[in-house]
Design an enzyme around this catalytic site. Structure first.
Site, mmCIF file in Angstrom:
data_model
loop_
_atom_site.group_PDB
_atom_site.id
_atom_site.type_symbol
_atom_site.label_atom_id
_atom_site.label_comp_id
_atom_site.label_asym_id
_atom_site.label_seq_id
_atom_site.Cartn_x
_atom_site.Cartn_y
_atom_site.Cartn_z
ATOM 1 N N GLY A 12 14.060 -3.740 -1.218
ATOM 2 C CA GLY A 12 15.247 -3.544 -0.388
ATOM 3 C C GLY A 12 16.495 -3.880 -1.186
ATOM 4 O O GLY A 12 16.406 -4.359 -2.333
ATOM 5 N N ASP A 13 17.651 -3.570 -0.606
ATOM 6 C CA ASP A 13 18.933 -3.914 -1.241
ATOM 7 C C ASP A 13 19.161 -3.241 -2.592
ATOM 8 O O ASP A 13 19.830 -3.790 -3.463
ATOM 9 C CB ASP A 13 19.073 -5.447 -1.404
ATOM 10 C CG ASP A 13 18.819 -6.164 -0.101
ATOM 11 O OD1 ASP A 13 19.275 -5.661 0.927
ATOM 12 O OD2 ASP A 13 18.144 -7.213 -0.108
ATOM 13 N N LYS A 16 20.305 1.965 -0.976
ATOM 14 C CA LYS A 16 19.953 3.168 -0.195
ATOM 15 C C LYS A 16 21.141 3.668 0.603
ATOM 16 O O LYS A 16 21.310 4.862 0.800
ATOM 17 C CB LYS A 16 18.830 2.869 0.812
ATOM 18 C CG LYS A 16 17.483 2.646 0.200
ATOM 19 C CD LYS A 16 16.461 2.286 1.273
ATOM 20 C CE LYS A 16 16.737 0.967 1.961
ATOM 21 N NZ LYS A 16 16.727 -0.216 1.099
ATOM 22 N N LYS A 18 24.314 3.475 -0.198
ATOM 23 C CA LYS A 18 25.203 4.200 -1.112
ATOM 24 C C LYS A 18 24.657 5.596 -1.443
ATOM 25 O O LYS A 18 25.397 6.583 -1.413
ATOM 26 C CB LYS A 18 25.353 3.384 -2.408
ATOM 27 C CG LYS A 18 25.910 4.167 -3.577
ATOM 28 C CD LYS A 18 25.923 3.343 -4.853
ATOM 29 C CE LYS A 18 25.641 4.207 -6.067
ATOM 30 N NZ LYS A 18 25.634 3.442 -7.310
ATOM 31 N N GLY A 42 20.377 -4.147 6.081
ATOM 32 C CA GLY A 42 21.824 -4.202 5.911
ATOM 33 C C GLY A 42 22.190 -3.214 4.826
ATOM 34 O O GLY A 42 21.840 -3.412 3.673
ATOM 35 N N HIS A 43 22.825 -2.113 5.206
ATOM 36 C CA HIS A 43 23.203 -1.113 4.212
ATOM 37 C C HIS A 43 24.690 -1.244 3.904
ATOM 38 O O HIS A 43 25.525 -1.067 4.787
ATOM 39 C CB HIS A 43 22.887 0.297 4.724
ATOM 40 C CG HIS A 43 21.412 0.552 4.816
ATOM 41 N ND1 HIS A 43 20.881 1.725 5.294
ATOM 42 C CD2 HIS A 43 20.356 -0.215 4.468
ATOM 43 C CE1 HIS A 43 19.567 1.660 5.241
ATOM 44 N NE2 HIS A 43 19.218 0.483 4.756
ATOM 45 N N THR A 44 24.997 -1.575 2.661
ATOM 46 C CA THR A 44 26.396 -1.698 2.263
ATOM 47 C C THR A 44 26.892 -0.331 1.815
ATOM 48 O O THR A 44 26.310 0.290 0.932
ATOM 49 C CB THR A 44 26.531 -2.723 1.126
ATOM 50 O OG1 THR A 44 25.959 -3.954 1.576
ATOM 51 C CG2 THR A 44 27.985 -2.937 0.748
ATOM 52 N N GLN A 177 14.538 -1.311 4.091
ATOM 53 C CA GLN A 177 13.652 -2.191 3.310
ATOM 54 C C GLN A 177 13.166 -1.487 2.030
ATOM 55 O O GLN A 177 13.868 -0.635 1.532
ATOM 56 C CB GLN A 177 12.482 -2.705 4.163
ATOM 57 C CG GLN A 177 12.904 -3.739 5.197
ATOM 58 C CD GLN A 177 13.464 -3.137 6.468
ATOM 59 O OE1 GLN A 177 12.853 -2.263 7.042
ATOM 60 N NE2 GLN A 177 14.610 -3.600 6.909
ATOM 61 N N SER A 249 23.002 -8.978 2.899
ATOM 62 C CA SER A 249 24.096 -8.413 3.693
ATOM 63 C C SER A 249 23.847 -8.626 5.188
ATOM 64 O O SER A 249 24.744 -8.482 6.005
ATOM 65 C CB SER A 249 24.314 -6.934 3.378
ATOM 66 O OG SER A 249 23.110 -6.236 3.401
ATOM 67 N N ARG A 255 19.981 -13.920 -2.943
ATOM 68 C CA ARG A 255 18.782 -13.170 -3.336
ATOM 69 C C ARG A 255 18.255 -13.736 -4.648
ATOM 70 O O ARG A 255 19.031 -14.061 -5.534
ATOM 71 C CB ARG A 255 19.144 -11.695 -3.532
ATOM 72 C CG ARG A 255 19.616 -11.035 -2.247
ATOM 73 C CD ARG A 255 20.102 -9.605 -2.511
ATOM 74 N NE ARG A 255 20.597 -9.000 -1.284
ATOM 75 C CZ ARG A 255 21.576 -8.080 -1.240
ATOM 76 N NH1 ARG A 255 22.135 -7.668 -2.353
ATOM 77 N NH2 ARG A 255 21.963 -7.584 -0.093
HETATM 78 P P1 IMP Z 1 11.601 -9.168 8.477
HETATM 79 O O1 IMP Z 1 11.653 -7.715 8.154
HETATM 80 O O2 IMP Z 1 12.901 -9.696 9.024
HETATM 81 O O3 IMP Z 1 10.412 -9.542 9.298
HETATM 82 O O4 IMP Z 1 11.424 -9.965 7.090
HETATM 83 C C1 IMP Z 1 10.266 -9.831 6.278
HETATM 84 C C2 IMP Z 1 10.635 -9.860 4.798
HETATM 85 O O5 IMP Z 1 11.366 -8.681 4.478
HETATM 86 C C3 IMP Z 1 11.564 -11.022 4.404
HETATM 87 O O6 IMP Z 1 11.256 -11.387 3.066
HETATM 88 C C4 IMP Z 1 12.947 -10.397 4.481
HETATM 89 O O7 IMP Z 1 13.898 -11.076 3.696
HETATM 90 C C5 IMP Z 1 12.653 -9.015 3.962
HETATM 91 N N1 IMP Z 1 13.597 -7.993 4.425
HETATM 92 C C6 IMP Z 1 13.635 -7.395 5.636
HETATM 93 N N2 IMP Z 1 14.615 -6.479 5.691
HETATM 94 C C7 IMP Z 1 15.185 -6.481 4.481
HETATM 95 C C8 IMP Z 1 16.249 -5.729 3.903
HETATM 96 O O8 IMP Z 1 16.844 -4.837 4.516
HETATM 97 N N3 IMP Z 1 16.563 -6.020 2.611
HETATM 98 C C9 IMP Z 1 15.890 -6.963 1.889
HETATM 99 N N4 IMP Z 1 14.890 -7.678 2.387
HETATM 100 C C10 IMP Z 1 14.543 -7.446 3.667
HETATM 101 MG MG MG Z 2 20.228 -4.407 2.297
#
Ligand code: IMP
Ligand code: MG
Length: 335
Positions: A12-13, A16, A18, A42-44, A177, A249, A255
């Site tokens: 993730g991050d 996507k 952008k 969280g999409h920046t 993700q 975000s 991170r």
């Molecule tokens: P959950 O999706 O909130 O249940 O989190 C499960 C795992 O996925 C954790 O390690 C979160 O930090 C990670 N995670 C969930 N959504 C994102 C995202 O959009 N970006 C980065 N990590 C994410």
């Molecule tokens: Mg993100």
């Protein structure tokens, strides 16, 4: 019907938001569809130089394109309504363009309370896991059951197959993700609760043969947020965290940083059938002038940006897809 899919190849991050935003500018999409996840994402997005962070709303709203939260997603209504308000206040007509599949599921306040107790996975505490658990346990609540969502509710089937408004449908699937967080392919149990591959996009009601391009998105280094140890020992990582603004975000958590893991990237590119691959954040490694990656257990250090670009392009063409287009980007808004 034609569909392009944006998938994240790491944790993730990777940008996507952008890439999806840039693709909307370059193509003639009739729909942008979010296919997985909820407000854990969280999409920046930088739009005309201004920064936006979206959690639920697909980026089609920035370009006047109908934007759908697909049946593969889970929605927290208060968060969504707030996000729509913020977009509207900034001149983005989200209220008119956003639609929600009637069969998407809801994240309830109970789901959030439960998720706040998580200590082992390091979730985003947004209720994502409990909402998907209830969906599959057949005791979830669907989007069409919340009166506040009524103006937005559509039937996905009707929209894609029986809507006289469109002669031809061209979709951008905006994923959330990433591959390393996928419940099957990621580092279980340190994963999220919805699938993060191209297969997940198809579950939203589109036949497999409609897929045109699969856009894989990666960063030139890796980041992860969650409960496992991930950060490597290199001192440059704290500098990268600051320069790259590597703070969640959604949650603001720092991170963890490490060098790119080529084996995982290769696996993600193969399994998703990636034909266009963008490495983001080249500008950040330019600033620290440090170019490393792991190939298997070995850490390689390259002399320059050109060297690492050549190595990655060559390996990906040779080992994944000889006609793959590999791009390197160091800009917040453009590829
Ligand atoms: P959950 O999706 O909130 O249940 O989190 C499960 C795992 O996925 C954790 O390690 C979160 O930090 C990670 N995670 C969930 N959504 C994102 C995202 O959009 N970006 C980065 N990590 C994410
Ligand atoms: Mg993100």
């Amino acid at each position: 019907m034609i569909a392009d899919v944006v998938v994240d190849l790491q944790y993730g991050d990777c940008g996507k938001g952008k890439i999806s935003h840039a693709l909307c500018r370059m193509n003639e999409y009739t729909h942008v569809i979010r296919y997985n996840g909820g407000c854990n994402a969280g999409h920046t997005i930088y739009h005309k130089g201004k920064k936006f962070v979206t959690h639920h709303v697909p980026c089609g709203v920035f370009f006047g394109i109908k934007s759908i939260i697909g049946p593969g997603c889970v929605v927290h209504v208060d968060t969504l309504l707030e996000e729509i308000e913020t977009l509207e206040e900034n001149g983005i007509p989200a209220r008119k363009l956003l639609k929600i599949a009637s069969n998407a599921h809801l994240i309830t306040d109970f789901h959030r309370i439960e998720d706040k107790k998580d200590k082992t996975i390091g979730t985003t505490k947004r209720g994502n896991g409990p909402a998907y658990r209830d969906k599959y346990a057949r005791k979830g609540v669907r989007a069409l059951e919340d009166p506040r969502l009524q103006p937005y509710i559509i039937s996905m089937y009707h929209e894609l197959y029986e809507n006289p408004e469109f002669k031809k449908i061209e979709i951008l699937f905006e994923g959330a993700q990433g591959f390393g967080l996928d419940p099957d392919w990621g580092d279980y149990p340190y994963v999220t609760s919805s699938h993060c591959t191209v297969g997940s996009a198809l579950l939203n009601g589109v036949p497999a043969k409609c897929i045109r391009d699969v856009w894989g998105v990666a960063k030139i280094y890796e980041t992860y947020v969650g409960a496992k140890d991930f950060e490597g020992p290199d001192e440059v990582f704290s500098e990268i965290r600051e320069l790259g603004e590597e703070y969640g975000s959604t949650t603001g958590r720092p991170r963890q940083i490490n060098w790119l893991d080529f084996d995982m990237l290769k696996m993600a590119a193969r399994i998703n059938g990636v034909d266009k691959l963008v490495f983001n954040k080249m500008d950040i490694l330019e600033m620290v002038d440090s170019w490393c990656l792991y190939d298997g257990p070995n850490l390689y250090e390259f002399k320059s940006r050109d060297d690492i670009e050549m190595w990655l392009t060559g390996k990906l063409e040779m080992e994944v897809n000889e006609s793959m287009e590999v791009m390197f980007s160091g800009d917040k808004e453009y590829i």
